[in-house]
Design an enzyme around this catalytic site. Structure first.
Site, PDB file in Angstrom:
ATOM      1  N   PHE A 140       0.862  -1.190   0.000  1.00 35.66           N
ATOM      2  CA  PHE A 140       0.000   0.000   0.000  1.00 35.66           C
ATOM      3  C   PHE A 140       0.891   1.230   0.000  1.00 35.66           C
ATOM      4  O   PHE A 140       1.614   1.486   0.947  1.00 35.66           O
ATOM      5  CB  PHE A 140      -0.955   0.055   1.197  1.00 35.66           C
ATOM      6  N   ASP A 225       9.223   2.889   2.267  1.00 32.39           N
ATOM      7  CA  ASP A 225       8.028   3.688   2.539  1.00 32.39           C
ATOM      8  C   ASP A 225       7.719   3.553   4.030  1.00 32.39           C
ATOM      9  O   ASP A 225       7.143   2.555   4.463  1.00 32.39           O
ATOM     10  CB  ASP A 225       6.859   3.198   1.675  1.00 32.39           C
ATOM     11  N   LYS A 254       2.158  11.215   7.326  1.00 34.61           N
ATOM     12  CA  LYS A 254       1.276  10.938   8.465  1.00 34.61           C
ATOM     13  C   LYS A 254       1.710  11.681   9.740  1.00 34.61           C
ATOM     14  O   LYS A 254       1.436  12.859   9.872  1.00 34.61           O
ATOM     15  CB  LYS A 254       1.150   9.429   8.658  1.00 34.61           C
TER      16      LYS A 254
HETATM   17  C1  LIG Z   1      -0.999   6.060   4.301  1.00 32.08           C
HETATM   18  C2  LIG Z   1       0.116   5.531   3.495  1.00 32.08           C
HETATM   19  C3  LIG Z   1       0.465   6.121   2.265  1.00 32.08           C
HETATM   20  C4  LIG Z   1      -0.340   7.222   1.611  1.00 32.08           C
HETATM   21  O1  LIG Z   1      -0.425   8.371   2.378  1.00 32.08           O
HETATM   22  P1  LIG Z   1      -1.591   9.459   2.057  1.00 32.08           P
HETATM   23  O2  LIG Z   1      -1.221  10.623   2.929  1.00 32.08           O
HETATM   24  O3  LIG Z   1      -2.878   8.820   2.435  1.00 32.08           O
HETATM   25  O4  LIG Z   1      -1.507   9.764   0.613  1.00 32.08           O
HETATM   26  C5  LIG Z   1       1.565   5.614   1.603  1.00 32.08           C
HETATM   27  N1  LIG Z   1       2.275   4.600   2.112  1.00 32.08           N
HETATM   28  C6  LIG Z   1       1.971   4.005   3.279  1.00 32.08           C
HETATM   29  C7  LIG Z   1       2.813   2.892   3.794  1.00 32.08           C
HETATM   30  C8  LIG Z   1       0.867   4.444   4.012  1.00 32.08           C
HETATM   31  O5  LIG Z   1       0.534   3.835   5.150  1.00 32.08           O
END
Ligand SMILES: *Cc1c(COP(=O)(O)O)cnc(C)c1O
Length: 402
Positions: A140, A225, A254
């Site tokens: 994700f 990520d 986040k």
């Molecule tokens: C939430 C998330 C994203 C995307 O972030 P947004 O601010 O919702 O675009 C990308 N990678 C990971 C691992 C995430 O948990």
């Protein structure tokens, strides 16, 4: 307005791209949130780890108010007095050479893909238009078109094509698969240290170390990520520290703002972000002084209030308490730091959603991921007595499953 009416309005006028629990919140403080009827809940989702510092942290709030009184947006056509300080503080904290500020997590992912491709063409010598990025099954990384194009979740992709080419997927947690998948045009491997949305999937011990070694040997960038795992969630500032490695590029978002404002960043060594020239990338809001002041305060409280250490200590305690819950529907309990999950056996009536709804009635908010996994990710400031209270309720919810 009453909860029922608000839910009705939302269903009538909003796109139905979410299926939220029917709880309408209007206040938050620390680990707690309140609904419009005054009921109090323990937040065990933390907005997918965006409020690691707890809801409405007073020091982040103050920084936001102070900055909002002074200057909020200049665009990057001009300089502002907050961005250089965020650069310095974040780079020192994460041992990075450079950072690039964006807003959402997905934008940071898009940015890193651009940068990795550029590095591939200009430094590695990949032929024009041939660059390939390897990603994992069940990843994700966000919701934009390029990103969903390499998602393996059919629900996220179906009928949104055509997609951006140049991606290859391999199984998560399998270092040999990475070694085999790398070709002459591979510029990067992008992976989550722990897959969050897939259901808190923890790779085998030593996976990231192997991956680091392979990427170095084959001259491929390692992109981690850490938008969800970063900033203390797993009991380390960055999850890569568990394996004692450093990625070439790291994404955070986040909790970078403690939930006040969308702020994300690409962290890198000189070799990659140093390639970008004026006009090749940007964002109107990226690096704005309000975002930077909020992010600086969010990082400061994370460190000053020992939230990372607390996540490690309380997370271990939470895991050991969850492991004590005996119920035939439980397939596995797992977690690192305060990123935990209970996976139910396939076919459990009502699935994880039933447990989440029962917990909601008892004052705990969590969200199922997929059908059978319940994730627990409270703010990092949670204390042992709150865990004891929560585990008691979680036991009761399982008893109710019969
Ligand atoms: C939430 C998330 C994203 C995307 O972030 P947004 O601010 O919702 O675009 C990308 N990678 C990971 C691992 C995430 O948990």
């Amino acid at each position: 307005m009453k909860a029922k009416e608000l839910i009705k309005l939302e269903d009538q006028f909003g796109a139905k791209n979410y299926k939220p629990l029917d709880v309408v919140l209007n206040r938050g403080q620390g680990i707690w949130v309140w609904d419009v009827d005054g009921n109090k809940y323990l937040d065990c989702l933390s907005a997918y780890s965006a409020v690691n510092q707890g809801h409405c942290h007073p020091k982040i709030r103050q920084a936001m108010m102070d900055q909002a009184d002074k200057l909020t947006l200049t665009s990057r056509a001009f300089r502002n007095d907050q961005l250089p300080l965020l650069y310095e503080e974040l780079c020192k904290l994460t041992d990075s050479h450079k950072m690039l500020p964006m807003n959402s997590g997905a934008e940071a992912v898009e940015t890193v893909i651009k940068c990795a491709r550029k590095w591939g063409y200009e430094t590695k010598g990949v032929a024009d238009g041939q660059a390939e990025v390897i990603v994992c099954n069940d990843n994700f990384h966000g919701r934009t078109l390029s990103i969903i194009g390499f998602s393996t979740d059919e629900n996220a992709r179906t009928n949104f094509g055509p997609f951006t080419p140049g991606f290859k997927t391999i199984p998560f947690g399998d270092a040999d698969a990475l070694e085999q998948a790398i070709g002459p045009n591979t510029v990067a491997f992008m992976v989550e240290p722990i897959q969050g949305e897939a259901g808190v999937i923890i790779p085998p011990e030593g996976y990231l170390q192997k991956v680091r070694k392979i990427c170095t040997q084959k001259n491929v960038l390692l992109i981690l990520d850490e938008i969800q795992t970063g900033l203390g969630r797993t009991g380390k500032l960055l999850a890569e520290e568990h394996d004692g490695i450093q990625a070439d590029l790291t994404l955070i978002g986040k909790a970078l703002s403690g939930g006040f404002y969308p702020v994300s960043a690409v962290l890198s060594n000189e070799a990659v972000l140093g390639l970008l020239q004026p006009g090749q990338h940007g964002s109107t809001f990226g690096g704005n002084p309000l975002a930077c002041a909020v992010a600086r305060a969010a990082l400061k409280v994370l460190v000053e209030e020992n939230m990372v250490e607390n996540a490690e200590k309380i997370g271990a305690y939470f895991l050991s308490e969850l492991e004590k819950i005996q119920h035939p529907a439980i397939k596995e309990v797992r977690g690192v730091g305060l990123m935990l999950a209970i996976e139910l056996k396939e076919g459990t009536p009502g699935g994880a959603r039933a447990i989440c709804e029962s917990l909601m009635r008892m004052g705990i908010l969590c969200k199922e991921t997929h059908t059978y996994t319940i994730r627990f990710a409270p703010p990092l400031i949670i204390e042992q007595q709150d865990i004891d209270w929560a585990v008691d309720k979680i036991k009761t919810a399982f008893d109710g499953l019969s």
